[in-house]
Design an enzyme around this catalytic site. Structure first.
Site, mmCIF file in Angstrom:
data_model
loop_
_atom_site.group_PDB
_atom_site.id
_atom_site.type_symbol
_atom_site.label_atom_id
_atom_site.label_comp_id
_atom_site.label_asym_id
_atom_site.label_seq_id
_atom_site.Cartn_x
_atom_site.Cartn_y
_atom_site.Cartn_z
ATOM 1 N N SER A 65 2.253 4.179 -4.945
ATOM 2 C CA SER A 65 2.074 3.240 -5.907
ATOM 3 C C SER A 65 0.630 3.049 -5.852
ATOM 4 O O SER A 65 0.076 2.120 -6.788
ATOM 5 C CB SER A 65 2.851 2.230 -6.240
ATOM 6 N N LYS A 68 -1.860 3.839 -8.509
ATOM 7 C CA LYS A 68 -2.057 2.836 -9.528
ATOM 8 C C LYS A 68 -3.793 2.201 -9.532
ATOM 9 O O LYS A 68 -4.055 1.681 -10.480
ATOM 10 C CB LYS A 68 -1.333 1.752 -9.828
ATOM 11 N N SER A 129 3.611 -3.869 -9.709
ATOM 12 C CA SER A 129 3.678 -2.375 -9.582
ATOM 13 C C SER A 129 4.565 -1.725 -10.306
ATOM 14 O O SER A 129 4.967 -0.679 -10.033
ATOM 15 C CB SER A 129 3.547 -1.669 -8.149
ATOM 16 N N LYS A 254 -3.061 -3.258 -3.275
ATOM 17 C CA LYS A 254 -1.902 -2.548 -3.724
ATOM 18 C C LYS A 254 -0.976 -1.914 -2.722
ATOM 19 O O LYS A 254 -1.392 -1.497 -1.739
ATOM 20 C CB LYS A 254 -2.588 -1.344 -4.487
#
EC number: 3.4.16.4
Length: 445
Positions: A65, A68, A129, A254
């Site tokens: 993720s 992202k 997320s 993140k």
């Protein structure tokens, strides 16, 4: 006498062993301060891009993720350019709805035939997320996720992300998307980025669009009755289970996890005006990725201090001036236009020097500046050179070292025709005299 010698020898032996023991332990402590169990890791100064630590930082791995961060960047860019706004609304496609209904691949069950604002979807993407909200934003901006992926790879090339390979907007392996894998990719594709690329992506995100940190530092929010809980355990949670991972100043960025990627995290924090960015990839557990990040952050703030190494106006010894041709003065002094600073490892204050790079277009064939010269005129650059033992470089490809302008301290007017003529005559006779001296010397050699 023999007993005395034996006692002295024994005392010296014990002393040497003790010194050796403490030295070894000191080295072990020092080395462990920058050790990490992550398979790949990097620590970067968030202002200059200087790399403070790296381990296998160029190995390409599935980032999960953390992909992202690029999706966030493109959304914020679209808002900045006026193509969408935080209040722009969109609805959920069949593809995004299918992902949202799968608890394995998404954390929110979205509703079709309902308007969602960009702000709502961005919160889902950045805080928890969520994959479905990310796909919805990608489709809003580009029309399809396949076109959005092309935008992602184009932006990666523009940023100079080394070897970045995006195949979708979420970081999921394409095999989990079924028949919905983006056009232009294959069903077996996966995203691949190195820790260096992720650090550079994070660098651009937090410097170009610092508002991203407002979302990444939000602990909880709400969407459609679902509580959005941030996946970053290093934030100031009330949850005592997260207390061991808390780090003062952390505000992003993140998390990532897939079976292939392991547990990863791109972190960023600020203390006393200094921002650090770290990436750890393939750790063994949710907690380990934060523990390893904390270790890197503590090393960065504990071992490095931002220092002004060479102040504005500094002049390099024995290079304070440059010869001038056709001017009222024969030389002009030069200096640094502004200060040169760096994140300096404790004990390495003397490991830095500077190097002049004179603009050759401003010099004649004899290496002289040509009058007239203005005060403060840029005649070259000054590069900060690190000569220590741990040079990891800079994540910015075009910035191997810090550079400032080299400028003149005064102006030099062009000499009038009479002075130029007299100078030329003097040079002529000087040349003749030198030739005669060389000839006579040759007779007696």
């Amino acid at each position: 006498m023999r007993n005395i010698r034996n006692k002295v020898f024994s005392s010296m032996l014990i002393f040497v062993l003790l010194v050796t023991f403490f030295n070894i332990n000191t080295l072990e402590v020092s080395a462990s301060r920058i050790d990490t169990e992550a398979e790949s890791a990097i620590l970067v100064d968030g202002d200059t891009g200087e790399i403070l630590f790296a381990k296998n930082a160029d190995v390409k791995l599935p980032p999960a993720s953390m992909v992202k961060m690029m999706s966030e960047y493109l959304v914020l860019e679209a808002i900045d350019e006026g193509r969408i706004s935080w209040d722009t609304t969109t609805q959920i496609s069949d593809y995004a709805y299918t992902i949202s209904a799968d608890v394995v691949s998404s954390g929110i069950g979205l509703t079709q035939s309902k308007d969602y604002t960009v702000h709502q979807l961005y919160e889902g993407m950045a805080i928890i997320s969520d994959n479905a909200t990310t796909i919805a934003l990608a489709e809003l901006i580009a029309g399809s996720e396949g076109e959005f992926v092309r935008m992602m790879n184009a932006k990666a090339e523009e940023m100079g992300l080394p070897d970045a390979h995006f195949v979708n907007s979420t970081g999921l392996p394409n095999e989990l998307l079924g028949e919905n894998y983006p056009e232009g990719t294959s069903p077996t594709d996966d995203n691949l980025l190195s820790a260096r690329s992720l650090a550079l992506l994070a660098y651009h995100l937090v410097n170009d669009y610092p508002e991203a940190l407002d979302f990444s530092s939000t602990i909880t929010s709400e969407l459609d009755g679902h509580i959005l809980e941030n996946l970053n355990w290093m934030l100031p949670w009330d949850n005592t289970n997260f207390a061991p991972y808390y780090f003062e100043g952390i505000d992003g960025l993140k998390t990532g996890f897939t079976t292939a990627a392991g547990y990863s995290f791109t972190g960023t924090s600020t203390r006393d005006g200094r921002r650090l960015i770290s990436v750890v990839m393939r750790t063994d557990s949710r907690g380990a990725r934060f523990q390893e990040t904390k270790r890197l952050m503590e090393y960065g703030y504990g071992e490095f201090n931002e220092q002004e190494l060479f102040p504005a106006g500094y002049q390099l010894e024995d290079q304070e001036s440059i010869a001038v041709s056709r001017g009222r003065e024969d030389i002009v002094e030069v200096e640094l236009s502004e200060a040169l600073s760096a994140m300096v490892r404790i004990g390495e204050e003397d490991a830095y020097s500077i190097q002049y790079h004179i603009d050759e277009e401003k010099l004649n064939e004899n290496g002289e500046l040509i009058a007239p010269i203005e005060e403060g005129e840029k005649i070259g650059t000054v590069e900060l050179v690190y000569e220590g033992n741990a040079n990891y470089g800079n994540i910015l490809a075009d910035k191997e070292g810090q550079v400032v302008d080299l400028v003149t301290t005064t102006s030099v007017d062009k000499a009038n025709w009479f002075m130029i003529t007299m100078g030329a005559i003097g040079d002529f006779f000087s040349g003749i005299f030198s030739s005669v001296v060389d000839t006579v010397t040759g007779w007696f050699s």
